[in-house]
Enzyme design. Structure first.
Site, PDB file in Angstrom:
ATOM      1  N   ASP A  73      26.096   0.640  25.974  1.00  0.00           N
ATOM      2  CA  ASP A  73      26.036  -0.538  25.197  1.00  0.00           C
ATOM      3  C   ASP A  73      24.982  -1.943  25.243  1.00  0.00           C
ATOM      4  O   ASP A  73      24.669  -2.701  25.171  1.00  0.00           O
ATOM      5  CB  ASP A  73      27.567  -1.673  25.245  1.00  0.00           C
ATOM      6  CG  ASP A  73      28.896  -0.352  24.621  1.00  0.00           C
ATOM      7  OD1 ASP A  73      27.887   0.639  24.261  1.00  0.00           O
ATOM      8  OD2 ASP A  73      29.847  -0.599  25.182  1.00  0.00           O
ATOM      9  N   THR A  78      19.754   4.376  25.377  1.00  0.00           N
ATOM     10  CA  THR A  78      19.583   4.120  26.295  1.00  0.00           C
ATOM     11  C   THR A  78      20.631   4.047  27.785  1.00  0.00           C
ATOM     12  O   THR A  78      22.246   4.390  27.291  1.00  0.00           O
ATOM     13  CB  THR A  78      18.596   3.420  27.545  1.00  0.00           C
ATOM     14  OG1 THR A  78      19.526   2.015  27.426  1.00  0.00           O
ATOM     15  CG2 THR A  78      17.939   2.525  26.233  1.00  0.00           C
ATOM     16  N   SER A 121      26.997  -4.142  16.154  1.00  0.00           N
ATOM     17  CA  SER A 121      25.662  -4.275  16.973  1.00  0.00           C
ATOM     18  C   SER A 121      25.085  -2.982  16.219  1.00  0.00           C
ATOM     19  O   SER A 121      26.578  -2.204  16.586  1.00  0.00           O
ATOM     20  CB  SER A 121      25.218  -4.202  18.055  1.00  0.00           C
ATOM     21  OG  SER A 121      25.564  -5.981  18.673  1.00  0.00           O
ATOM     22  N   ASN A 148      23.731   4.372  17.904  1.00  0.00           N
ATOM     23  CA  ASN A 148      24.981   4.023  18.048  1.00  0.00           C
ATOM     24  C   ASN A 148      25.525   2.749  17.638  1.00  0.00           C
ATOM     25  O   ASN A 148      24.505   1.787  17.794  1.00  0.00           O
ATOM     26  CB  ASN A 148      25.042   3.960  19.578  1.00  0.00           C
ATOM     27  CG  ASN A 148      27.198   3.303  20.482  1.00  0.00           C
ATOM     28  OD1 ASN A 148      27.201   3.981  19.850  1.00  0.00           O
ATOM     29  ND2 ASN A 148      27.072   2.336  20.335  1.00  0.00           N
ATOM     30  N   HIS A 171      28.403  -0.552  17.710  1.00  0.00           N
ATOM     31  CA  HIS A 171      29.321  -0.670  18.628  1.00  0.00           C
ATOM     32  C   HIS A 171      29.571  -2.545  17.898  1.00  0.00           C
ATOM     33  O   HIS A 171      29.365  -2.974  17.549  1.00  0.00           O
ATOM     34  CB  HIS A 171      28.564  -1.568  19.538  1.00  0.00           C
ATOM     35  CG  HIS A 171      29.536  -2.265  20.480  1.00  0.00           C
ATOM     36  ND1 HIS A 171      30.476  -1.223  21.627  1.00  0.00           N
ATOM     37  CD2 HIS A 171      29.746  -3.222  21.327  1.00  0.00           C
ATOM     38  CE1 HIS A 171      31.106  -2.508  22.063  1.00  0.00           C
ATOM     39  NE2 HIS A 171      30.758  -3.337  22.130  1.00  0.00           N
TER      40      HIS A 171
HETATM   41  C1  GRF Z   1      34.112   1.469  15.588  1.00  0.00           C
HETATM   42  O1  GRF Z   1      34.275   0.518  15.207  1.00  0.00           O
HETATM   43  C2  GRF Z   1      32.596   1.580  16.087  1.00  0.00           C
HETATM   44  O2  GRF Z   1      31.793   0.691  15.809  1.00  0.00           O
HETATM   45  C3  GRF Z   1      32.773   1.734  17.170  1.00  0.00           C
HETATM   46  O3  GRF Z   1      33.865   2.727  17.593  1.00  0.00           O
HETATM   47  C4  GRF Z   1      35.115   2.738  16.071  1.00  0.00           C
HETATM   48  C5  GRF Z   1      34.671   4.007  14.987  1.00  0.00           C
HETATM   49  O4  GRF Z   1      35.236   3.749  13.713  1.00  0.00           O
HETATM   50  N1  GRF Z   1      31.907   2.392  18.128  1.00  0.00           N
HETATM   51  P1  GRF Z   1      35.389   5.296  12.979  1.00  0.00           P
HETATM   52  O5  GRF Z   1      36.196   6.248  13.721  1.00  0.00           O
HETATM   53  O6  GRF Z   1      34.179   4.859  12.485  1.00  0.00           O
HETATM   54  O7  GRF Z   1      36.603   4.443  11.859  1.00  0.00           O
END
Ligand code: GRF
Length: 202
Positions: free
Chosen positions: A142, A138, A133, A104, A106
């Site tokens: 996050d 898990t 990050s 993932n 984040h």
């Molecule tokens: C990104 O900031 C990602 O880190 C978070 O959701 C956002 C998705 O943006 N999990 P995109 O759809 O890839 O433009």
């Protein structure tokens, strides 16, 4: 390596992964969305990648939804599941089914600011730096082992939008980098708090 990418929205991270797929030895079997209006679905279609939409309203529980997700992923024979802006909490059923196979991204320097609205939270907390990050998923949201982070400075004039733009630029570089480590089989999730890169604890 075969992978599925899960999205819910714009899909700018999806686009960066598509653009780097050959270089990082990634075969994107399918882009799956819980939101039929996700712009990322259009990006996938433009790149001739198969798409699936799973409508949450058709399922009477989170587990039933995730069982459908699992059946699609297994049908494709994916070895990696990439969450690229997937805005739905995964059930323990799903996460335990794919131990060590879910990555993932984040938009914060975890463990700071899990959850939503991370850019505004960083500004409100008067942070000087913020960032992104990439971590293994898990069961706790996050909080799986962090694999890699990139930071940006927060300037006084930054808003949630300008900060998000700066962080996204970093996201589009860090995610393909980490996915490549994974496809090279250099990354392993050992347990819910430990991951290794080239055999060394990260
Ligand atoms: C990104 O900031 C990602 O880190 C978070 O959701 C956002 C998705 O943006 N999990 P995109 O759809 O890839 O433009």
């Amino acid at each position: 390596m075969k992978a599925v990418i899960l999205i819910s929205g714009n899909g700018s991270n999806l686009q960066s992964i598509i653009d780097n797929a050959d270089r990082i030895d990634l075969q994107i079997c399918c882009v799956i969305s819980n939101n039929k209006n996700a712009f990322g679905l259009k990006r996938a279609v433009s790149s001739k990648i198969q798409t699936s939409i799973i409508d949450p309203e058709l399922f009477n529980s989170k587990e039933a939804f995730d069982r459908e997700l699992i059946s699609i992923i297994n049908w494709h024979g994916a070895e990696l599941i990439v969450l690229a802006g997937y805005m739905r909490i995964l059930t323990p059923l799903f996460v335990s089914n794919y131990f060590g196979k879910i990555l993932n991204i984040h938009p914060s320097l975890l463990p700071k600011f899990p959850g939503l609205n991370t850019h505004q939270k960083a500004i409100d907390a008067s942070e000087k730096t913020h960032g992104v990050s990439v971590h293994f998923v898990t069961e706790e949201i996050d909080s799986g082992p962090i694999i890699s982070q990139e930071s940006v400075n927060i300037e006084v004039e930054d808003t949630a939008k300008t900060l998000s733009d700066k962080v996204l630029k970093k996201e589009h570089v860090i995610f393909p980098k980490v996915i490549h480590w994974y496809t090279q089989r250099r990354l392993k999730l050992i347990n819910s708090i430990t991951a290794t890169l080239d055999g060394k604890i990260i």
